[in-house]
Design a protein around this motif. Structure first.
Motif, PDB file in Angstrom:
ATOM      1  N   CYS A  30       0.827  -1.221   0.000  1.00 16.13           N
ATOM      2  CA  CYS A  30       0.000   0.000   0.000  1.00 16.13           C
ATOM      3  C   CYS A  30       0.853   1.259   0.000  1.00 16.13           C
ATOM      4  N   TYR A  31       1.976   1.206  -0.700  1.00 12.86           N
ATOM      5  CA  TYR A  31       2.860   2.368  -0.823  1.00 12.86           C
ATOM      6  C   TYR A  31       2.600   3.011  -2.186  1.00 12.86           C
ATOM      7  N   PRO A  32       2.101   4.258  -2.194  1.00 12.56           N
ATOM      8  CA  PRO A  32       1.795   4.909  -3.474  1.00 12.56           C
ATOM      9  C   PRO A  32       3.068   5.341  -4.196  1.00 12.56           C
ATOM     10  N   VAL A  33       3.205   4.911  -5.424  1.00 14.04           N
ATOM     11  CA  VAL A  33       4.404   5.218  -6.198  1.00 14.04           C
ATOM     12  C   VAL A  33       4.060   5.183  -7.677  1.00 14.04           C
ATOM     13  N   ILE A  34       4.771   5.979  -8.441  1.00 15.55           N
ATOM     14  CA  ILE A  34       4.684   5.926  -9.897  1.00 15.55           C
ATOM     15  C   ILE A  34       6.014   5.380 -10.382  1.00 15.55           C
ATOM     16  N   VAL A  35       5.982   4.345 -11.209  1.00 16.96           N
ATOM     17  CA  VAL A  35       7.210   3.730 -11.706  1.00 16.96           C
ATOM     18  C   VAL A  35       7.216   3.725 -13.233  1.00 16.96           C
ATOM     19  N   ASP A  36       8.409   3.720 -13.777  1.00 20.07           N
ATOM     20  CA  ASP A  36       8.605   3.636 -15.215  1.00 20.07           C
ATOM     21  C   ASP A  36       9.977   3.022 -15.425  1.00 20.07           C
ATOM     22  N   SER A  37      10.290   2.727 -16.671  1.00 20.97           N
ATOM     23  CA  SER A  37      11.617   2.203 -16.988  1.00 20.97           C
ATOM     24  C   SER A  37      12.058   2.749 -18.334  1.00 20.97           C
ATOM     25  N   ALA A  38      13.370   2.711 -18.543  1.00 22.09           N
ATOM     26  CA  ALA A  38      13.952   3.214 -19.784  1.00 22.09           C
ATOM     27  C   ALA A  38      15.296   2.540 -20.002  1.00 22.09           C
ATOM     28  N   GLY A  39      15.820   2.709 -21.191  1.00 25.21           N
ATOM     29  CA  GLY A  39      17.143   2.199 -21.527  1.00 25.21           C
ATOM     30  C   GLY A  39      18.070   3.340 -21.871  1.00 25.21           C
ATOM     31  N   THR A  40      19.360   3.099 -21.732  1.00 25.07           N
ATOM     32  CA  THR A  40      20.323   4.119 -22.131  1.00 25.07           C
ATOM     33  C   THR A  40      20.506   4.117 -23.642  1.00 25.07           C
ATOM     34  N   GLY A  41      20.219   2.984 -24.285  1.00 29.58           N
ATOM     35  CA  GLY A  41      20.327   2.872 -25.739  1.00 29.58           C
ATOM     36  C   GLY A  41      18.967   2.967 -26.397  1.00 29.58           C
ATOM     37  N   ASN A  42      18.963   3.146 -27.707  1.00 29.22           N
ATOM     38  CA  ASN A  42      17.696   3.313 -28.436  1.00 29.22           C
ATOM     39  C   ASN A  42      17.341   2.146 -29.357  1.00 29.22           C
ATOM     40  N   TRP A  43      18.052   1.029 -29.240  1.00 26.98           N
ATOM     41  CA  TRP A  43      17.879  -0.079 -30.180  1.00 26.98           C
ATOM     42  C   TRP A  43      16.487  -0.682 -30.159  1.00 26.98           C
ATOM     43  N   HIS A  44      15.820  -0.664 -29.022  1.00 29.28           N
ATOM     44  CA  HIS A  44      14.556  -1.389 -28.878  1.00 29.28           C
ATOM     45  C   HIS A  44      13.352  -0.486 -28.637  1.00 29.28           C
ATOM     46  N   VAL A  45      13.491   0.822 -28.854  1.00 31.17           N
ATOM     47  CA  VAL A  45      12.407   1.766 -28.573  1.00 31.17           C
ATOM     48  C   VAL A  45      11.113   1.282 -29.230  1.00 31.17           C
ATOM     49  N   GLY A  46      10.055   1.241 -28.426  1.00 30.00           N
ATOM     50  CA  GLY A  46       8.740   0.826 -28.913  1.00 30.00           C
ATOM     51  C   GLY A  46       8.474  -0.670 -28.839  1.00 30.00           C
ATOM     52  N   GLU A  47       9.505  -1.457 -28.562  1.00 32.74           N
ATOM     53  CA  GLU A  47       9.343  -2.916 -28.510  1.00 32.74           C
ATOM     54  C   GLU A  47       8.912  -3.369 -27.116  1.00 32.74           C
ATOM     55  N   PRO A  48       8.217  -4.507 -27.046  1.00 27.53           N
ATOM     56  CA  PRO A  48       7.883  -5.086 -25.738  1.00 27.53           C
ATOM     57  C   PRO A  48       9.128  -5.714 -25.112  1.00 27.53           C
ATOM     58  N   PRO A  49       9.082  -6.004 -23.820  1.00 27.96           N
ATOM     59  CA  PRO A  49      10.202  -6.701 -23.198  1.00 27.96           C
ATOM     60  C   PRO A  49      10.503  -8.026 -23.917  1.00 27.96           C
ATOM     61  N   TYR A  50      11.744  -8.435 -23.828  1.00 27.26           N
ATOM     62  CA  TYR A  50      12.252  -9.645 -24.463  1.00 27.26           C
ATOM     63  C   TYR A  50      11.433 -10.862 -24.020  1.00 27.26           C
ATOM     64  N   GLY A  51      11.029 -11.680 -24.975  1.00 27.68           N
ATOM     65  CA  GLY A  51      10.150 -12.821 -24.708  1.00 27.68           C
ATOM     66  C   GLY A  51      10.574 -13.709 -23.546  1.00 27.68           C
ATOM     67  N   PRO A  52      11.807 -14.212 -23.529  1.00 30.31           N
ATOM     68  CA  PRO A  52      12.219 -15.058 -22.409  1.00 30.31           C
ATOM     69  C   PRO A  52      12.173 -14.340 -21.052  1.00 30.31           C
ATOM     70  N   MET A  53      12.402 -13.028 -21.045  1.00 27.33           N
ATOM     71  CA  MET A  53      12.298 -12.270 -19.792  1.00 27.33           C
ATOM     72  C   MET A  53      10.843 -12.191 -19.369  1.00 27.33           C
ATOM     73  N   GLN A  54       9.961 -11.938 -20.318  1.00 27.53           N
ATOM     74  CA  GLN A  54       8.525 -11.904 -20.005  1.00 27.53           C
ATOM     75  C   GLN A  54       8.064 -13.246 -19.433  1.00 27.53           C
ATOM     76  N   GLN A  55       8.528 -14.332 -20.024  1.00 30.38           N
ATOM     77  CA  GLN A  55       8.124 -15.666 -19.559  1.00 30.38           C
ATOM     78  C   GLN A  55       8.619 -15.934 -18.143  1.00 30.38           C
ATOM     79  N   ALA A  56       9.857 -15.592 -17.863  1.00 33.90           N
ATOM     80  CA  ALA A  56      10.409 -15.799 -16.516  1.00 33.90           C
ATOM     81  C   ALA A  56       9.642 -14.959 -15.499  1.00 33.90           C
ATOM     82  N   ALA A  57       9.341 -13.718 -15.854  1.00 34.00           N
ATOM     83  CA  ALA A  57       8.594 -12.845 -14.951  1.00 34.00           C
ATOM     84  C   ALA A  57       7.171 -13.377 -14.742  1.00 34.00           C
ATOM     85  N   GLN A  58       6.555 -13.834 -15.821  1.00 28.50           N
ATOM     86  CA  GLN A  58       5.180 -14.350 -15.730  1.00 28.50           C
ATOM     87  C   GLN A  58       5.104 -15.539 -14.780  1.00 28.50           C
TER      88      GLN A  58
END
Length: 150
Positions: A30-58
């Protein structure tokens, strides 16, 4: 309400995972916070997270599917109260963008989990160890949340 930005290299593995993990932990506490993420590089702008990472997180109950990669900008120093880097190279790249006069803190993710002995979250895009990256991110997210609520 705190606004926290998590940053890695391409914004497709570590930082979107940190965003989702921290958001879930903050919500559970119950801690109110706004979160976001970004990269230092621009190679993947607009893309979803990497499939294997999404699967591990899921498998751990974190849904990354709605996130899209973006690149950090100098204006993020104004928009966020804290910027959290996944490793020292990311931290250096972030600091190069710092506008003159900005005092926004930039920290290392693993500084919130000193008990792990790790200074960085290794990039699972290269190591292929998505579960270990999540282990470290979860430990650091717990420490970050504790630092904000104590």
């Amino acid at each position: 309400m705190k606004k926290i930005l998590f940053v890695c290299l391409g914004n497709i593995c570590r930082s979107p995972s940190a965003e989702a993990v921290f958001a879930a932990k903050a919500q559970a506490a119950c801690y109110p916070v706004i979160v976001d993420s970004a990269g230092t590089g621009n190679w993947h702008v607009g893309e979803p997270p990497y499939g294997p990472m999404q699967q591990a997180a899921q498998r751990r109950g974190y849904d990354l599917s709605s996130l899209r990669a973006r690149q950090i900008t100098a204006s993020d120093f104004e928009g966020f109260d804290l910027i959290v880097a996944m490793d020292e190279a990311n931290l250096r790249d972030i600091e190069r963008l710092r506008p003159s006069g900005s005092e926004t803190p930039v920290t290392l993710m693993m500084s919130y989990a000193p008990e792990t002995g790790e200074r960085a979250v290794p990039d699972p895009y290269y190591t292929r160890d998505f579960d270990e990256a999540l282990n470290l991110i979860e430990a650091a997210a717990n420490g970050l949340l504790a630092s904000l609520t104590n």
